[in-house]
Design an enzyme around this catalytic site. Structure first.
Site, PDB file in Angstrom:
ATOM      1  N   HIS A  25       0.125  -1.657  -0.006  1.00 12.41           N
ATOM      2  CA  HIS A  25       0.377   0.199   0.284  1.00 12.41           C
ATOM      3  C   HIS A  25       1.134   0.877   0.119  1.00 12.41           C
ATOM      4  CE1 HIS A  25      -4.363  -1.392   1.466  1.00 12.41           C
ATOM      5  NE2 HIS A  25      -3.851  -1.987   0.822  1.00 12.41           N
ATOM      6  N   LYS A 199      -9.447 -11.981   9.912  1.00 10.14           N
ATOM      7  CA  LYS A 199      -9.328 -12.575   8.077  1.00 10.14           C
ATOM      8  C   LYS A 199      -8.139 -12.315   8.357  1.00 10.14           C
ATOM      9  CE  LYS A 199      -9.637 -11.164   3.610  1.00 10.14           C
ATOM     10  NZ  LYS A 199     -10.164 -10.558   2.424  1.00 10.14           N
ATOM     11  N   LYS A 201      -4.729 -10.919   5.156  1.00  4.83           N
ATOM     12  CA  LYS A 201      -4.550 -10.972   3.971  1.00  4.83           C
ATOM     13  C   LYS A 201      -3.086 -11.975   3.988  1.00  4.83           C
ATOM     14  CE  LYS A 201      -6.119  -9.167   1.039  1.00  4.83           C
ATOM     15  NZ  LYS A 201      -6.821  -9.314   0.174  1.00  4.83           N
ATOM     16  N   ASP A 230      -6.514 -14.641   2.822  1.00 10.54           N
ATOM     17  CA  ASP A 230      -6.894 -14.776   1.541  1.00 10.54           C
ATOM     18  C   ASP A 230      -5.056 -14.359   0.944  1.00 10.54           C
ATOM     19  OD1 ASP A 230      -7.805 -13.485  -1.283  1.00 10.54           O
ATOM     20  OD2 ASP A 230      -8.485 -11.354  -0.046  1.00 10.54           O
ATOM     21  N   PRO A 231      -4.939 -14.996   0.396  1.00  8.83           N
ATOM     22  CA  PRO A 231      -3.521 -15.076  -0.723  1.00  8.83           C
ATOM     23  C   PRO A 231      -3.775 -14.153  -1.760  1.00  8.83           C
ATOM     24  CG  PRO A 231      -4.076 -17.547  -1.036  1.00  8.83           C
ATOM     25  CD  PRO A 231      -5.044 -16.463  -0.560  1.00  8.83           C
ATOM     26  N   ASN A 232      -5.004 -14.000  -2.218  1.00 11.38           N
ATOM     27  CA  ASN A 232      -5.242 -13.076  -3.429  1.00 11.38           C
ATOM     28  C   ASN A 232      -4.578 -14.004  -4.405  1.00 11.38           C
ATOM     29  OD1 ASN A 232      -5.332  -9.660  -1.776  1.00 11.38           O
ATOM     30  ND2 ASN A 232      -6.488 -10.324  -3.297  1.00 11.38           N
ATOM     31  N   GLU A 255     -10.133 -17.711   1.203  1.00 10.07           N
ATOM     32  CA  GLU A 255     -10.489 -17.429   0.182  1.00 10.07           C
ATOM     33  C   GLU A 255      -8.984 -16.873  -0.757  1.00 10.07           C
ATOM     34  OE1 GLU A 255     -11.791 -13.081   1.591  1.00 10.07           O
ATOM     35  OE2 GLU A 255     -10.960 -12.194  -0.146  1.00 10.07           O
ATOM     36  N   ASN A 283     -13.195 -13.399  -4.245  1.00  8.08           N
ATOM     37  CA  ASN A 283     -13.413 -11.808  -4.554  1.00  8.08           C
ATOM     38  C   ASN A 283     -12.912 -11.047  -5.550  1.00  8.08           C
ATOM     39  OD1 ASN A 283     -11.919 -10.882  -2.354  1.00  8.08           O
ATOM     40  ND2 ASN A 283     -11.748  -9.258  -3.903  1.00  8.08           N
ATOM     41  N   ASP A 307     -19.369  -6.442  -2.744  1.00  5.21           N
ATOM     42  CA  ASP A 307     -19.588  -5.697  -2.381  1.00  5.21           C
ATOM     43  C   ASP A 307     -20.080  -4.230  -3.217  1.00  5.21           C
ATOM     44  OD1 ASP A 307     -17.467  -3.029  -2.259  1.00  5.21           O
ATOM     45  OD2 ASP A 307     -16.086  -3.559  -1.837  1.00  5.21           O
ATOM     46  N   HIS A 334     -17.018  -7.711   0.688  1.00  2.00           N
ATOM     47  CA  HIS A 334     -14.852  -7.169   0.796  1.00  2.00           C
ATOM     48  C   HIS A 334     -15.320  -5.863   1.138  1.00  2.00           C
ATOM     49  CE1 HIS A 334     -12.373  -5.899  -2.501  1.00  2.00           C
ATOM     50  NE2 HIS A 334     -11.784  -6.412  -1.889  1.00  2.00           N
ATOM     51  N   SER A 335     -14.165  -5.345   1.315  1.00  2.00           N
ATOM     52  CA  SER A 335     -13.415  -4.354   1.419  1.00  2.00           C
ATOM     53  C   SER A 335     -12.122  -3.584   0.617  1.00  2.00           C
ATOM     54  CB  SER A 335     -13.333  -4.079   2.945  1.00  2.00           C
ATOM     55  OG  SER A 335     -11.996  -2.964   3.105  1.00  2.00           O
ATOM     56  N   ASN A 336     -12.660  -2.370   0.279  1.00  2.00           N
ATOM     57  CA  ASN A 336     -11.127  -1.693   0.619  1.00  2.00           C
ATOM     58  C   ASN A 336     -10.977  -0.558   0.910  1.00  2.00           C
ATOM     59  OD1 ASN A 336     -12.077  -2.150  -3.298  1.00  2.00           O
ATOM     60  ND2 ASN A 336      -9.713  -2.587  -2.906  1.00  2.00           N
TER      61      ASN A 336
END
Lengths: 439, 439
Positions: A25, A199, A201, A230-232, A255, A283, A307, A334-336
């Site tokens: 980020h 959760k 990330k 959640d490893p995207n 996830e 997501n 979302d 989901h969130s950002n």
């Protein structure tokens, strides 16, 4: 109740150096605030993804908004969809290698029409609610819960707070690059907000390290606190099956272990073949209604993370809940990175969506109280949940001074798009590239 | 906006001797009118299935309604569902023989909670719309069409009008027991109302006669007028495939050729194996959200006929539209004998449901203008469509004198439940039984 004005304000807010599979980020997260004003001077509020492209897209929808009756949402959607050519369909590749950073939520691939409409719909529903003296949840069918549960959203994190220069923020949670740091982060966040689920990330470190972090969380909090990882989409099918096997008893769902629907279906089949019933959340390859048929047909996902920011607004996600209920899928949100307007929109949506089966994601604890843009100040979590107010609309009012500061920050911060990979190259590894799958 | 009163009024209206697979329409069709009254004296209207059981069920829901805020619909549903034990699940048998007369819409098997809630929800949405000065379609998300198309609904019919004694009505369409009568009926109904598509209720005569009727309609009206045939599950799989093969080029869809979902899937597979892409419509084995997953998984149905009266209200059917869109199913609307309140509810729902892909069914032309219970009088079809008014609520007002006459008629007519088989035995064949499949 004609809409006579729409204002779109890009803002930036401090954001700590959080890590994910797409990179790091930046010191600022970008949001856009949408205001719609009725002919009788009532203002409705929405908040959505920010940056130059998001703002330009919202501006492109202006002609479809101005002069329209606030209740005329079906035709507003048609107008927005015409402008942007409808909902984008996902790339469906079997190899997982075609997904790039732009494919993650907050990127640009997701259906633009649904994203633009979603932001404006929230503002209009807030406007209607304020005009009628009714909370937004009442416009969605009425609440079935008075408080909406969220989960603690843990990140691997470099040392440092968000922002820069005059905007530099205190590092409230500290560095977290391994199990101990993650457990400490969880203790701090749960101590502050009372979340009842967690959760993490992932997709940042080799899978065995993330397995260790999850097992440390389980050890620290016990089985009463559900865990997610959640490893995207950072893993191969074999890795995902391996992690799922290692964590089967410890996770409520896993996830996006892999990046596409066909690969998700392979992971599911592999886990079931090993006798492991571990739901897969999604997501990144289920991001719109167009993804659901293949998802159901192939059993690629058991928990959809809706979302309203990119599924097409609050009513659409309530409808998503019906779809999930009908086909035996779970639903979370989901969130950002976001501020209070988005959080309250999620709360009203969660209140009015009977089939919300998991606590929702939220990045809100990562944002700084000084960056909040509603006069009510920082929204509170009580026992990890946001109380749904009876006040008209979303129940929050824009703090114009705070909004102006957010805009100044946006204009001065030097960021106009989210690019976590660039930030990773700047601060961690000059040669860093997103690789899918990495492990 | 608290609801302080609920009134349920059973009424009867004249109904002509129409034939279907379950028997014969009685001289009276039964409906119930639901009124809800807010603390500030505004009244909302709903109309639904009638008879003693329907009225008793509505009365059972009274405690969940009185004292509740009109917008509190999510919890009203929960209260009604608790009272009736949730939505009934269908009987899924592979042999088709388990379905009885009670299984048809208007019978008792359909989810009672969804039916009771649906009737009350319409009345409450009408109340809210009247209180806010907004049409009901605006409360559902806004209209995407200004007029909602309906189809001519043809029936094999014995000679005679509806009603009896002082209520005896003129036989406006005459006898129709073969192709000529059916074509004449279609000409009369289309001449009067301008419908652009035609449905024939079949399952009455041997399939070859009903094939002949459809071919006569095609001959008379040409390919620009879409045709449907609905035998209400009266056929075996082999018969259904045979009829589908004979009529493949002539029908836009074939509705409920067989009585259960597994049998529907067999018909679909048989037709596809023969190279025939003829969509199958469904409103007897897909009657609630609980039926949809199996329906999609087995490709048992391609067109769902929603009905707010038993799918759980207007918002639920709009959500059904989202489900159908998501899974590539078409959507039409089912009808029972009804008056203007139900017709206007269907019009508002159709206006606000983007994914309504076919003209909807309506029995309305079969009812007598003298039995209408709204002060606006008989609702008009223009080019086969009902214009969606901008007036508050549903756009109709109760005619209390007409309602009182309907109630008197109910109390005097001697019918308290629909039983088409009994009527068949009384007037046609003393030994008649419903047999599924008959052919």
């Amino acid at each position: 109740m004609k809409i006579v004005e729409m204002r779109v304000t890009p803002i930036a807010m401090a954001d700590p150096p959080l890590l994910n599979a797409a990179g790091l980020h930046a010191p600022y997260a970008l949001r856009a605030v949408v205001e719609v004003v009725s002919e009788d001077g009532i203002t409705g509020l929405g908040e959505t993804h920010g940056g130059a492209a998001a703002v330009a897209n919202l501006e492109r929808a202006r002609a479809a908004v101005i002069g329209r009756d606030a209740f005329d949402l079906g035709r507003l959607w048609e107008g927005v969809a015409r402008e942007f050519g409808g909902e984008a369909r996902p790339v469906e590749g079997g190899d997982g290698a075609t997904r790039q950073a732009a494919d993650i939520p907050g990127g640009v691939r997701l259906g633009t029409a649904a994203r633009v409409y979603g932001a404006i719909e929230v503002a209009i529903l807030d406007l209607i609610g304020k005009a009628l003296g009714r909370p937004v949840c009442d416009l969605l069918g009425g609440r079935v819960r008075d408080a909406v549960p969220f989960s603690a959203y843990l990140f691997y994190k470099r040392a440092g707070g968000g922002g820069a220069g005059d905007d530099a923020r205190v590092d409230r949670y500290g560095e977290a690059l391994g199990p101990d740091g993650i457990v400490a982060q969880a203790r701090a966040m749960i101590g502050e907000h009372g979340f009842g689920s967690i959760k993490l990330k992932g997709g940042v470190f080799p899978p065995e390290e993330e397995i260790a972090a999850i097992l440390a969380l389980r050890e620290a909090f016990g089985p009463a606190v559900p865990l997610r990882l959640d490893p995207n989409g950072a893993w191969s099918v074999a890795t995902a099956i391996g992690v799922g096997t290692a964590l089967a008893g410890a996770l409520e769902y896993l996830e996006d272990p892999v990046a596409t629907l066909p690969l998700m279906a392979q992971v599911r089949a592999g886990l079931l073949a090993a006798g492991i019933e571990l739901p897969l959340g999604n997501n990144t390859s289920v991001v719109g209604f167009g993804d659901l048929a293949a998802c159901v047909q192939t059993d690629a996902t058991q928990v959809v993370l809706g979302d309203h920011h990119y599924w097409g607004g609050l009513r659409a996600v309530r409808e998503l809940g019906r779809v999930c209920d009908t086909f035996g899928l779970g639903l979370s949100m989901h969130s950002n990175s976001h501020l209070g307007i988005s959080l309250m929109a999620m709360a009203h949506l969660g209140a009015a969506t009977p089939h919300l089966t998991y606590a929702s994601d939220t990045h809100y604890p990562w944002q700084d109280p000084g960056d909040e843009i509603v006069t009510e100040g920082r929204i509170r979590f009580v026992d990890g949940a946001v109380a749904v107010p009876d006040a008209p609309g979303l129940g929050v009012t824009l703090d114009r001074d705070a909004l102006a500061r957010g805009r100044e920050r946006y204009e001065g911060c030097g960021y106009t798009e989210r690019d976590d990979a660039a930030e990773m190259r700047r601060h961690v590894d000059a040669g860093w590239e997103r690789v899918v799958p990495r492990w």
